[in-house]
Design a protein around this motif. Structure first.
Motif, PDB file in Angstrom:
ATOM      1  N   ALA A  97       0.718  -1.252   0.053  1.00 34.72           N
ATOM      2  CA  ALA A  97       0.046   0.070  -0.036  1.00 34.72           C
ATOM      3  C   ALA A  97       0.721   1.208  -0.183  1.00 34.72           C
ATOM      4  CB  ALA A  97      -0.726   0.031   1.313  1.00 34.72           C
ATOM      5  N   ARG A  98       1.915   1.301   0.640  1.00 35.92           N
ATOM      6  CA  ARG A  98       2.760   2.467   0.593  1.00 35.92           C
ATOM      7  C   ARG A  98       3.749   2.616  -0.835  1.00 35.92           C
ATOM      8  NH1 ARG A  98       6.593   2.301   5.775  1.00 35.92           N
ATOM      9  NH2 ARG A  98       7.537   3.927   4.853  1.00 35.92           N
ATOM     10  N   CYS A  99       3.725   1.503  -1.537  1.00 32.80           N
ATOM     11  CA  CYS A  99       4.232   1.667  -2.802  1.00 32.80           C
ATOM     12  C   CYS A  99       3.780   2.748  -3.640  1.00 32.80           C
ATOM     13  CB  CYS A  99       4.326   0.306  -3.721  1.00 32.80           C
ATOM     14  SG  CYS A  99       5.212   0.340  -5.273  1.00 32.80           S
ATOM     15  N   PRO A 100       4.572   3.745  -4.104  1.00 41.42           N
ATOM     16  CA  PRO A 100       3.914   4.780  -5.077  1.00 41.42           C
ATOM     17  C   PRO A 100       3.069   4.489  -6.194  1.00 41.42           C
ATOM     18  CG  PRO A 100       6.135   5.188  -4.632  1.00 41.42           C
ATOM     19  CD  PRO A 100       6.040   3.756  -4.167  1.00 41.42           C
ATOM     20  N   ALA A 101       3.300   3.250  -6.766  1.00 45.02           N
ATOM     21  CA  ALA A 101       2.358   2.697  -7.767  1.00 45.02           C
ATOM     22  C   ALA A 101       0.766   2.337  -7.323  1.00 45.02           C
ATOM     23  CB  ALA A 101       3.069   1.437  -8.696  1.00 45.02           C
ATOM     24  N   ALA A 102       0.772   2.323  -6.103  1.00 42.96           N
ATOM     25  CA  ALA A 102      -0.452   2.160  -5.628  1.00 42.96           C
ATOM     26  C   ALA A 102      -1.476   3.026  -5.879  1.00 42.96           C
ATOM     27  CB  ALA A 102      -0.598   1.517  -4.177  1.00 42.96           C
ATOM     28  N   SER A 103      -1.125   4.272  -5.844  1.00 43.69           N
ATOM     29  CA  SER A 103      -1.944   5.184  -6.036  1.00 43.69           C
ATOM     30  C   SER A 103      -2.068   5.794  -7.527  1.00 43.69           C
ATOM     31  CB  SER A 103      -1.305   6.580  -5.186  1.00 43.69           C
ATOM     32  OG  SER A 103      -0.148   7.333  -5.553  1.00 43.69           O
ATOM     33  N   THR A 104      -1.423   5.099  -8.403  1.00 41.03           N
ATOM     34  CA  THR A 104      -1.258   5.489  -9.741  1.00 41.03           C
ATOM     35  C   THR A 104      -1.554   4.528 -10.755  1.00 41.03           C
ATOM     36  OG1 THR A 104       1.148   5.471 -10.097  1.00 41.03           O
ATOM     37  CG2 THR A 104       0.113   7.683  -9.382  1.00 41.03           C
ATOM     38  N   GLY A 105      -1.425   3.338 -10.406  1.00 40.98           N
ATOM     39  CA  GLY A 105      -1.559   2.109 -11.182  1.00 40.98           C
ATOM     40  C   GLY A 105      -2.068   1.020 -10.306  1.00 40.98           C
ATOM     41  N   THR A 106      -1.413  -0.257 -10.613  1.00 42.43           N
ATOM     42  CA  THR A 106      -1.795  -1.511  -9.815  1.00 42.43           C
ATOM     43  C   THR A 106      -0.653  -2.086  -9.322  1.00 42.43           C
ATOM     44  OG1 THR A 106      -3.843  -1.631 -11.227  1.00 42.43           O
ATOM     45  CG2 THR A 106      -2.993  -3.678 -10.026  1.00 42.43           C
ATOM     46  N   VAL A 107      -0.550  -2.460  -7.823  1.00 44.06           N
ATOM     47  CA  VAL A 107       0.145  -3.210  -7.246  1.00 44.06           C
ATOM     48  C   VAL A 107      -0.254  -4.547  -7.082  1.00 44.06           C
ATOM     49  CG1 VAL A 107       1.672  -3.391  -5.264  1.00 44.06           C
ATOM     50  CG2 VAL A 107       1.336  -1.146  -6.422  1.00 44.06           C
ATOM     51  N   GLU A 108       0.254  -5.787  -7.251  1.00 46.90           N
ATOM     52  CA  GLU A 108       0.116  -6.929  -7.108  1.00 46.90           C
ATOM     53  C   GLU A 108       1.186  -7.637  -5.957  1.00 46.90           C
ATOM     54  OE1 GLU A 108      -0.285 -11.182  -9.374  1.00 46.90           O
ATOM     55  OE2 GLU A 108      -0.461  -9.400 -10.802  1.00 46.90           O
ATOM     56  N   LEU A 109       0.400  -8.109  -5.127  1.00 46.62           N
ATOM     57  CA  LEU A 109       1.322  -8.726  -4.015  1.00 46.62           C
ATOM     58  C   LEU A 109       1.092 -10.208  -3.982  1.00 46.62           C
ATOM     59  CD1 LEU A 109       2.898  -8.269  -1.486  1.00 46.62           C
ATOM     60  CD2 LEU A 109       0.878  -8.294  -0.089  1.00 46.62           C
ATOM     61  N   ARG A 110       2.427 -10.846  -4.134  1.00 51.48           N
ATOM     62  CA  ARG A 110       2.078 -12.331  -4.260  1.00 51.48           C
ATOM     63  C   ARG A 110       3.014 -13.136  -3.143  1.00 51.48           C
ATOM     64  NH1 ARG A 110       1.800 -15.171 -10.115  1.00 51.48           N
ATOM     65  NH2 ARG A 110      -0.156 -14.028 -10.854  1.00 51.48           N
ATOM     66  N   PRO A 111       2.649 -14.032  -2.452  1.00 56.67           N
ATOM     67  CA  PRO A 111       3.670 -14.706  -1.607  1.00 56.67           C
ATOM     68  C   PRO A 111       4.401 -15.533  -2.485  1.00 56.67           C
ATOM     69  CG  PRO A 111       1.285 -15.490  -0.982  1.00 56.67           C
ATOM     70  CD  PRO A 111       1.140 -14.324  -1.961  1.00 56.67           C
ATOM     71  N   ILE A 112       5.721 -15.741  -2.126  1.00 56.46           N
ATOM     72  CA  ILE A 112       6.473 -16.464  -2.676  1.00 56.46           C
ATOM     73  C   ILE A 112       6.440 -17.896  -2.499  1.00 56.46           C
ATOM     74  CG2 ILE A 112       9.039 -17.252  -3.397  1.00 56.46           C
ATOM     75  CD1 ILE A 112       9.369 -14.136  -3.432  1.00 56.46           C
ATOM     76  N   TRP A 113       6.407 -18.842  -3.286  1.00 57.49           N
ATOM     77  CA  TRP A 113       6.201 -20.271  -2.940  1.00 57.49           C
ATOM     78  C   TRP A 113       7.356 -20.747  -3.027  1.00 57.49           C
ATOM     79  CZ3 TRP A 113       2.122 -23.880  -5.820  1.00 57.49           C
ATOM     80  CH2 TRP A 113       2.122 -25.084  -5.109  1.00 57.49           C
ATOM     81  N   GLU A 114       8.024 -21.108  -1.880  1.00 51.75           N
ATOM     82  CA  GLU A 114       9.326 -21.321  -1.494  1.00 51.75           C
ATOM     83  C   GLU A 114       9.457 -22.775  -2.257  1.00 51.75           C
ATOM     84  OE1 GLU A 114      11.697 -19.393  -0.558  1.00 51.75           O
ATOM     85  OE2 GLU A 114      10.461 -17.687   0.666  1.00 51.75           O
ATOM     86  N   LEU A 115      10.613 -22.984  -2.734  1.00 43.25           N
ATOM     87  CA  LEU A 115      10.693 -24.279  -3.607  1.00 43.25           C
ATOM     88  C   LEU A 115      10.831 -25.430  -2.555  1.00 43.25           C
ATOM     89  CD1 LEU A 115      11.300 -25.732  -6.151  1.00 43.25           C
ATOM     90  CD2 LEU A 115      13.711 -25.379  -5.915  1.00 43.25           C
ATOM     91  N   THR A 116      11.374 -25.435  -1.279  1.00 44.71           N
ATOM     92  CA  THR A 116      11.618 -26.228  -0.137  1.00 44.71           C
ATOM     93  C   THR A 116      10.312 -26.692   0.394  1.00 44.71           C
ATOM     94  OG1 THR A 116      11.963 -24.662   1.446  1.00 44.71           O
ATOM     95  CG2 THR A 116      13.897 -25.631   0.515  1.00 44.71           C
ATOM     96  N   GLU A 117       9.498 -25.511   0.454  1.00 42.67           N
ATOM     97  CA  GLU A 117       7.981 -25.746   0.731  1.00 42.67           C
ATOM     98  C   GLU A 117       7.147 -26.872  -0.152  1.00 42.67           C
ATOM     99  OE1 GLU A 117       4.858 -22.661   1.570  1.00 42.67           O
ATOM    100  OE2 GLU A 117       6.726 -21.439   1.981  1.00 42.67           O
ATOM    101  N   TYR A 118       7.318 -26.350  -1.242  1.00 45.72           N
ATOM    102  CA  TYR A 118       6.797 -27.060  -2.597  1.00 45.72           C
ATOM    103  C   TYR A 118       7.200 -28.496  -2.625  1.00 45.72           C
ATOM    104  CZ  TYR A 118       5.702 -28.695  -7.129  1.00 45.72           C
ATOM    105  OH  TYR A 118       5.078 -29.176  -8.444  1.00 45.72           O
ATOM    106  N   LEU A 119       8.499 -28.750  -2.344  1.00 45.89           N
ATOM    107  CA  LEU A 119       9.236 -30.189  -2.540  1.00 45.89           C
ATOM    108  C   LEU A 119       8.657 -30.884  -1.305  1.00 45.89           C
ATOM    109  CD1 LEU A 119      12.797 -29.411  -3.642  1.00 45.89           C
ATOM    110  CD2 LEU A 119      10.774 -30.322  -5.042  1.00 45.89           C
ATOM    111  N   SER A 120       8.739 -30.231  -0.040  1.00 42.26           N
ATOM    112  CA  SER A 120       8.003 -31.082   1.068  1.00 42.26           C
ATOM    113  C   SER A 120       6.756 -31.362   0.965  1.00 42.26           C
ATOM    114  CB  SER A 120       8.603 -30.223   2.244  1.00 42.26           C
ATOM    115  OG  SER A 120       7.374 -29.278   2.303  1.00 42.26           O
ATOM    116  N   GLU A 121       5.845 -30.589   0.245  1.00 38.58           N
ATOM    117  CA  GLU A 121       4.252 -30.998  -0.049  1.00 38.58           C
ATOM    118  C   GLU A 121       4.216 -32.075  -0.920  1.00 38.58           C
ATOM    119  OE1 GLU A 121       2.402 -27.334  -1.100  1.00 38.58           O
ATOM    120  OE2 GLU A 121       2.929 -26.389   0.835  1.00 38.58           O
ATOM    121  N   ARG A 122       5.119 -32.572  -1.698  1.00 36.79           N
ATOM    122  CA  ARG A 122       5.033 -33.533  -2.520  1.00 36.79           C
ATOM    123  C   ARG A 122       5.082 -34.719  -1.831  1.00 36.79           C
ATOM    124  NH1 ARG A 122       4.296 -33.346  -7.700  1.00 36.79           N
ATOM    125  NH2 ARG A 122       4.158 -31.612  -8.650  1.00 36.79           N
TER     126      ARG A 122
END
Length: 122
Positions: A97-122
């Motif tokens: 929300a503090r990013c300057p683009a949030a007031s003029t464009g679009t800011v997309e926020l995504r959690p990173i799916w850590e590779l170690t998390e992904y591998l441990s879920e398999r």
């Protein structure tokens, strides 16, 4: 947890912005980046070159297809990113929300799916 803040902006509007507005936006991004760094949340970030110099690559049927230009024709283009470390989603949202683009464009926020998390879920 790491998050990506993806910044989308209208390249045509940015190219036609008055010099003073461009200067103010650059100063706002400088202050935002400095705040991220001082807090310890900043991991990486950069501005991207315009979408006209994009190369889209797809592989179909074993054949590599290369297309000059962006894959999608949209009003807003991916203009830059920040990778941050945040305690939780609320903290990441506060930074986005503090990013300057949030007031003029679009800011997309995504959690990173850590590779170690992904591998441990398999």
């Amino acid at each position: 947890m790491r998050y990506m803040i993806l910044i989308y902006a209208d390249e045509a509007a940015m190219a036609n912005a008055p010099a003073e507005a461009t200067y103010q936006m650059s100063a706002a991004y400088g202050a935002y980046t400095e705040a991220l760094k001082k807090s310890g949340a900043w991991l990486a970030g950069d501005r991207l070159r315009p979408s006209q110099v994009t190369t889209s690559v797809r592989v179909a049927g074993g054949k590599t297809n290369v297309l000059d230009g962006p894959y999608a024709d949209t009003k807003e283009q991916l203009a830059g990113f920040y990778m941050i470390e945040a305690e939780d989603a609320d903290a990441a949202i506060a930074w986005a929300a503090r990013c300057p683009a949030a007031s003029t464009g679009t800011v997309e926020l995504r959690p990173i799916w850590e590779l170690t998390e992904y591998l441990s879920e398999r």
